[in-house]
Design a protein around this motif. Structure first.
Motif, PDB file in Angstrom:
ATOM      1  N   ILE A  26      -3.706   6.842  -4.174  1.00 55.87           N
ATOM      2  CA  ILE A  26      -3.427   5.537  -3.569  1.00 55.87           C
ATOM      3  C   ILE A  26      -3.003   4.525  -4.621  1.00 55.87           C
ATOM      4  CG2 ILE A  26      -4.477   3.576  -2.364  1.00 55.87           C
ATOM      5  CD1 ILE A  26      -6.206   5.590  -0.855  1.00 55.87           C
ATOM      6  N   LEU A  65      -5.777  -2.822   5.115  1.00 59.19           N
ATOM      7  CA  LEU A  65      -6.263  -1.460   4.917  1.00 59.19           C
ATOM      8  C   LEU A  65      -7.709  -1.427   5.365  1.00 59.19           C
ATOM      9  CD1 LEU A  65      -6.190   1.437   3.761  1.00 59.19           C
ATOM     10  CD2 LEU A  65      -6.740   0.430   1.523  1.00 59.19           C
ATOM     11  N   THR A 105       3.259   0.765   3.199  1.00 57.85           N
ATOM     12  CA  THR A 105       3.394  -0.492   3.935  1.00 57.85           C
ATOM     13  C   THR A 105       3.620  -1.638   2.965  1.00 57.85           C
ATOM     14  OG1 THR A 105       1.062  -1.134   3.856  1.00 57.85           O
ATOM     15  CG2 THR A 105       1.733   0.275   5.678  1.00 57.85           C
ATOM     16  N   LEU A 142      -2.127   0.316  -4.574  1.00 52.61           N
ATOM     17  CA  LEU A 142      -2.160  -0.871  -3.734  1.00 52.61           C
ATOM     18  C   LEU A 142      -2.259  -2.119  -4.587  1.00 52.61           C
ATOM     19  CD1 LEU A 142      -5.337  -2.048  -3.701  1.00 52.61           C
ATOM     20  CD2 LEU A 142      -5.640  -0.047  -2.272  1.00 52.61           C
ATOM     21  N   PHE A 153       0.849  -1.184   0.000  1.00 58.36           N
ATOM     22  CA  PHE A 153       0.000   0.000   0.000  1.00 58.36           C
ATOM     23  C   PHE A 153       0.890   1.241   0.000  1.00 58.36           C
ATOM     24  CE2 PHE A 153      -2.092   3.345   2.524  1.00 58.36           C
ATOM     25  CZ  PHE A 153      -3.280   3.478   1.835  1.00 58.36           C
ATOM     26  N   SER A 191      -0.394  -5.827   4.654  1.00 63.23           N
ATOM     27  CA  SER A 191      -1.136  -5.118   5.698  1.00 63.23           C
ATOM     28  C   SER A 191      -2.629  -5.289   5.492  1.00 63.23           C
ATOM     29  CB  SER A 191      -0.769  -3.626   5.681  1.00 63.23           C
ATOM     30  OG  SER A 191      -1.013  -3.073   4.406  1.00 63.23           O
ATOM     31  N   ASN A 213      -7.901   4.245   7.303  1.00 57.60           N
ATOM     32  CA  ASN A 213      -8.233   5.301   6.349  1.00 57.60           C
ATOM     33  C   ASN A 213      -9.595   5.891   6.723  1.00 57.60           C
ATOM     34  OD1 ASN A 213      -8.564   6.952   4.132  1.00 57.60           O
ATOM     35  ND2 ASN A 213      -8.871   5.318   2.666  1.00 57.60           N
ATOM     36  N   VAL A 217      -3.552  -0.286   8.408  1.00 60.65           N
ATOM     37  CA  VAL A 217      -3.633   1.105   7.964  1.00 60.65           C
ATOM     38  C   VAL A 217      -5.084   1.542   8.109  1.00 60.65           C
ATOM     39  CG1 VAL A 217      -3.341   2.721   6.055  1.00 60.65           C
ATOM     40  CG2 VAL A 217      -1.751   0.798   6.314  1.00 60.65           C
TER      41      VAL A 217
END
Length: 134
Positions: free
Chosen positions: A118, A37, A32, A120, A11, A35, A75, A73
């Motif tokens: 973003i 999100l 990261t 990812l 990410f 992970s 958001n 993470v």
């Protein structure tokens, strides 16, 4: 509280534009490896629930454990179609949620009040995307 969690290979997020909220935290890039999100939205009814942070952290922790990640993470994401809490409550609650999760996980949080560019890569297994109403 509504949440949507994605299990990721990696990410990257860079602040792109300040949002419409009158509240905006200082924004920094976030990056990261593997992970979870978690898109989080707080609702008006959450303002009267003292246990919402603990309940939310428990729900997110269960998802993280189910996919075997150690990094989360958070958001802040006001687009989950509930009756939104006040921006002040949402900002405070999001920070408290990240703080609570950091007791058990490596935790990062995107700044409240910002739109991010973003990048990812999401995993494709059956538990890679989960949602909850807490």
């Amino acid at each position: 509280m509504r949440l949507m969690a994605w299990h990721l290979d990696y990410f990257r997020a860079n602040p792109a534009e300040r949002g419409r909220s009158k509240i905006a935290e200082s924004a920094e890039p976030v990056s990261t490896g593997e992970s979870l999100l978690v898109f989080v939205s707080f609702e008006k009814s959450d303002e009267q629930r003292p246990s919402i942070i603990d309940d939310g952290a428990r729900a997110i922790g269960e998802i993280a454990e189910s996919v075997g990640v150690k990094e989360i993470v958070i958001n802040p994401y006001a687009h989950m179609f509930g009756e939104l809490s006040s921006p002040e409550f949402a900002q405070s609650a999001t920070s408290k949620l990240a703080e609570e999760l950091s007791k058990s996980f490596s935790t990062k949080k995107l700044a409240f009040g910002w739109f991010y560019e973003i990048e990812l890569k999401a995993k494709g297994h059956k538990l890679a995307r989960q949602s909850r109403i807490v």
